[in-house]
Design an enzyme around this catalytic site. Structure first.
Site, PDB file in Angstrom:
ATOM      1  N   LYS A 277       0.830  -1.198   0.000  1.00  0.00           N
ATOM      2  CA  LYS A 277       0.000   0.000   0.000  1.00  0.00           C
ATOM      3  C   LYS A 277       0.868   1.253   0.000  1.00  0.00           C
ATOM      4  O   LYS A 277       2.004   1.212   0.480  1.00  0.00           O
ATOM      5  CB  LYS A 277      -0.865   0.033   1.273  1.00  0.00           C
ATOM      6  CG  LYS A 277      -1.975  -0.986   1.314  1.00  0.00           C
ATOM      7  CD  LYS A 277      -2.784  -0.838   2.600  1.00  0.00           C
ATOM      8  CE  LYS A 277      -3.892  -1.860   2.678  1.00  0.00           C
ATOM      9  NZ  LYS A 277      -4.934  -1.710   1.660  1.00  0.00           N
ATOM     10  N   ARG A 351     -10.260 -11.569   2.017  1.00  0.00           N
ATOM     11  CA  ARG A 351     -11.103 -12.628   1.442  1.00  0.00           C
ATOM     12  C   ARG A 351     -10.412 -13.976   1.519  1.00  0.00           C
ATOM     13  O   ARG A 351     -11.061 -15.010   1.604  1.00  0.00           O
ATOM     14  CB  ARG A 351     -11.488 -12.247   0.002  1.00  0.00           C
ATOM     15  CG  ARG A 351     -10.317 -12.055  -0.912  1.00  0.00           C
ATOM     16  CD  ARG A 351     -10.655 -11.228  -2.151  1.00  0.00           C
ATOM     17  NE  ARG A 351     -10.802  -9.803  -1.861  1.00  0.00           N
ATOM     18  CZ  ARG A 351     -11.109  -8.882  -2.762  1.00  0.00           C
ATOM     19  NH1 ARG A 351     -11.339  -9.238  -4.018  1.00  0.00           N
ATOM     20  NH2 ARG A 351     -11.226  -7.614  -2.411  1.00  0.00           N
TER      21      ARG A 351
HETATM   22  N1  BES Z   1      -7.970  -3.792   4.369  1.00  0.00           N
HETATM   23  C1  BES Z   1      -8.178  -3.414   3.029  1.00  0.00           C
HETATM   24  C2  BES Z   1      -9.510  -2.683   2.797  1.00  0.00           C
HETATM   25  C3  BES Z   1      -9.692  -1.363   3.476  1.00  0.00           C
HETATM   26  C4  BES Z   1      -9.588  -0.197   2.755  1.00  0.00           C
HETATM   27  C5  BES Z   1     -10.047  -1.282   4.798  1.00  0.00           C
HETATM   28  C6  BES Z   1      -9.809   1.019   3.360  1.00  0.00           C
HETATM   29  C7  BES Z   1     -10.257  -0.072   5.408  1.00  0.00           C
HETATM   30  C8  BES Z   1     -10.140   1.086   4.679  1.00  0.00           C
HETATM   31  C9  BES Z   1      -8.182  -4.655   2.124  1.00  0.00           C
HETATM   32  O1  BES Z   1      -7.415  -5.714   2.552  1.00  0.00           O
HETATM   33  C10 BES Z   1      -7.649  -4.211   0.804  1.00  0.00           C
HETATM   34  O2  BES Z   1      -6.535  -3.789   0.774  1.00  0.00           O
HETATM   35  N2  BES Z   1      -8.456  -4.311  -0.239  1.00  0.00           N
HETATM   36  C11 BES Z   1      -8.071  -3.918  -1.525  1.00  0.00           C
HETATM   37  C12 BES Z   1      -8.585  -4.948  -2.506  1.00  0.00           C
HETATM   38  C13 BES Z   1      -8.102  -4.758  -3.901  1.00  0.00           C
HETATM   39  C14 BES Z   1      -6.621  -5.072  -3.993  1.00  0.00           C
HETATM   40  C15 BES Z   1      -8.878  -5.681  -4.811  1.00  0.00           C
HETATM   41  C16 BES Z   1      -8.677  -2.556  -1.813  1.00  0.00           C
HETATM   42  O3  BES Z   1      -9.806  -2.329  -1.448  1.00  0.00           O
HETATM   43  O4  BES Z   1      -7.973  -1.728  -2.378  1.00  0.00           O
HETATM   44 ZN    ZN Z   2      -5.382  -5.556   1.934  1.00  0.00          ZN
END
Ligand code: BES
Ligand code: ZN
Ligand code: ZN
Length: 496
Positions: A277, A351
């Protein structure tokens, strides 16, 4: 903080503040408020005439040394339109009053409910509103808010014949709110203070104290059970994963009755893994275990409220780190169910761990599944921080949850899980892939992935990524962890 039911009539209550609420209507000074007005020599009518007291939602009118009352102050909180007033609004009124008075160094107050409101439901709402409003994120501050704290809240306006109902509601509200705050405390912990092992220990301590059975699977047991999806996320971190299982099994549960499975994502820190990230805002990813914490909090409440249904809580917990052993985009993993997964993005890890969590809950005997997870940024795009995203494979079951959400004042909005979306996660070289194929609908593809592991069990997925954390404080809630979905889930289980 203590909450009690007040026996004295309101003019006789010696308190730092007597609090009540007024409706937004032509004359906001009616009923019990009119009684106060009379003893105060028409002061409230005067304020209403001058436009200072309108009843508009969460308007505050503070009067010092009110004539005719033993209380040092009178605080009137606007409650909006009378027709729209209910326990959801009363919970906010109580919470907002607490935070308003606390910031003014008041230490105790009495909340006077109006005629007709002296019910079990109202006492529960006031207890929940006050206790959740009192929560502050100051655990690691060496200097607390210069002694600003509320010691006691009393609930007034209950006649003798209404007191039993009031006490019942108060006890229930206290249990639920304390469980919600328990979850919020966990969510607030940074990842160096809350690893998967520490979360498991805390869950164990809570479960034992509450009289629930608990089992924690360590990395060895997780490997033996072939939970390949959970392990794939965990392998990038030196912190070992845990699978936390808490069971509530009442003697009153009938054979063949539904068994509810509550599965919560508990990624104690989500760096994204190799699909790392951006650093901006990454610190917030300590709350990526909010789903798991909420489910553990639900179990805490259920242990005290004693529903007649068996509930199995399954919380897969891990860090998501880009270590030397971390999984890489393109890796193929085999989940506990035997399904193969192409991990195209290591940041879509929630997931993965839920795939094994959901499968394991079914194996343990859960017939109805509900998962809660901070799953996608896409749900924040769709619903912002207002509504929880709800996905469900069985409409009557989903409707039941939505009814509970309404009743407890937690905003939730249903999203689709049509078969068309299944195409988005079809794998090229394995059965499925862990992200959609760039056609949008990111929150839905996340849900569709989990659905693959639910078989024919009715299943609900709650995406709480936008609602588990408040970036700004609300009049009735501090900024930070919200504990959202706990009240809805407790209400849902209690309705069985
Ligand atoms: N933990 C994150 C989702 C999240 C985003 C939680 C903002 C709280 C606030 C999750 O694991 C994630 O990173 N999801 C990705 C999925 C994508 C790579 C398909 C996302 O939402 O960007
Ligand atoms: Zn994530
Ligand atoms: Zn995550």
């Amino acid at each position: 903080m203590q909450i009690t039911l007040e026996a004295r009539p309101f003019p006789a209550i010696e308190t730092e503040a007597l609090v009540s609420y007024v409706f937004e209507e032509a004359d906001p000074v009616q009923g019990r408020i009119a009684e106060i007005d009379q003893s105060a020599g028409g002061l409230l009518s005067k304020l209403a005439k001058s436009g200072e007291l309108t009843g508009k939602n969460l308007e505050f009118t503070l009067v010092h040394a009110p004539v005719g009352l033993k209380a040092a102050r009178l605080l009137l909180v606007g409650a909006g339109k009378r027709e729209q007033f209910n326990s959801v609004a009363l919970r906010k009124v109580a919470g907002a009053a607490l935070r308003y008075l606390k910031s003014r160094s008041v230490k105790n107050f009495a909340l006077l409910v109006l005629q007709g409101d002296a019910t079990e439901e109202s006492a529960q709402a006031v207890a929940e509103g006050a206790l959740t409003a009192d929560f502050e994120s100051d655990k690691y501050k060496t200097e607390k808010k210069n002694g600003k704290r509320i010691d006691t809240v009393s609930i007034a306006g209950y006649a003798d014949r209404e007191r039993a109902a009031g006490e019942k509601g108060l006890a229930k509200g206290r249990t639920i709110a304390e469980s919600q705050n328990f979850a919020r405390d966990l969510i607030n912990e940074p990842s160096n203070k809350l690893t998967p092992s520490i979360l498991a220990q805390k869950a164990e301590t809570m479960a034992k104290a509450a009289g629930l059975s608990v089992e924690v699977l360590d990395e060895k047991k997780i490997a033996e059970l072939k939970m390949g999806a959970l392990l794939s996320v965990a392998q990038g971190s030196i912190e070992p994963p845990r699978m936390i299982v808490i069971t509530y099994n009442p003697p009153s549960a009938k054979p063949g009755a539904p068994v509810i499975g509550l599965i919560g994502k508990a990624v104690t820190f989500d760096t994204g893994g190799i699909s790392i990230k951006p650093s901006e805002g990454m610190e917030k990813m300590k709350y990526d275990m909010a789903g798991g914490a909420t489910m553990i909090g639900v179990m805490r409440a259920l242990a005290a409220l004693k529903p007649n249904v068996k509930v199995i809580c399954v919380v897969p917990s891990t860090e998501n780190m880009p270590g030397g052993r971390a999984q890489k985009p393109g890796d193929i993993q085999t989940a506990m169910s035997g399904k193969t997964i192409e991990v195209l993005n290591t940041d879509a890890e929630g997931r993965l761990i839920l795939a094994d969590g959901v499968h394991y809950a079914r194996q343990l005997g859960a017939t109805h599944l509900i998962d809660a997870a901070t799953l996608t940024g896409a749900i924040v795009v769709a619903l912002a921080g207002v509504n929880v995203g709800v996905f469900g494979s069985d409409q009557p079951f989903t409707d039941k949850l939505l009814v509970s959400a309404k009743a407890t004042g937690e905003k939730m909005w249903q999203m689709p899980v049509d078969d068309e979306y299944r195409e988005f996660i079809k794998g090229t070289v394995a059965d499925i892939q862990n992200i959609g194929s760039g056609k949008g609908g990111g929150a839905i593809t996340g849900a569709m992935f989990i659905k693959e592991f639910t078989g024919d069990s009715p299943w609900i997925h709650l995406d709480i990524a936008g609602t588990a954390w408040n970036d700004d404080s609300k009049p009735w809630l501090a900024k930070g962890p919200t504990g959202v979905a706990l009240r809805t889930l407790v209400h849902l289980v209690m309705s069985y």
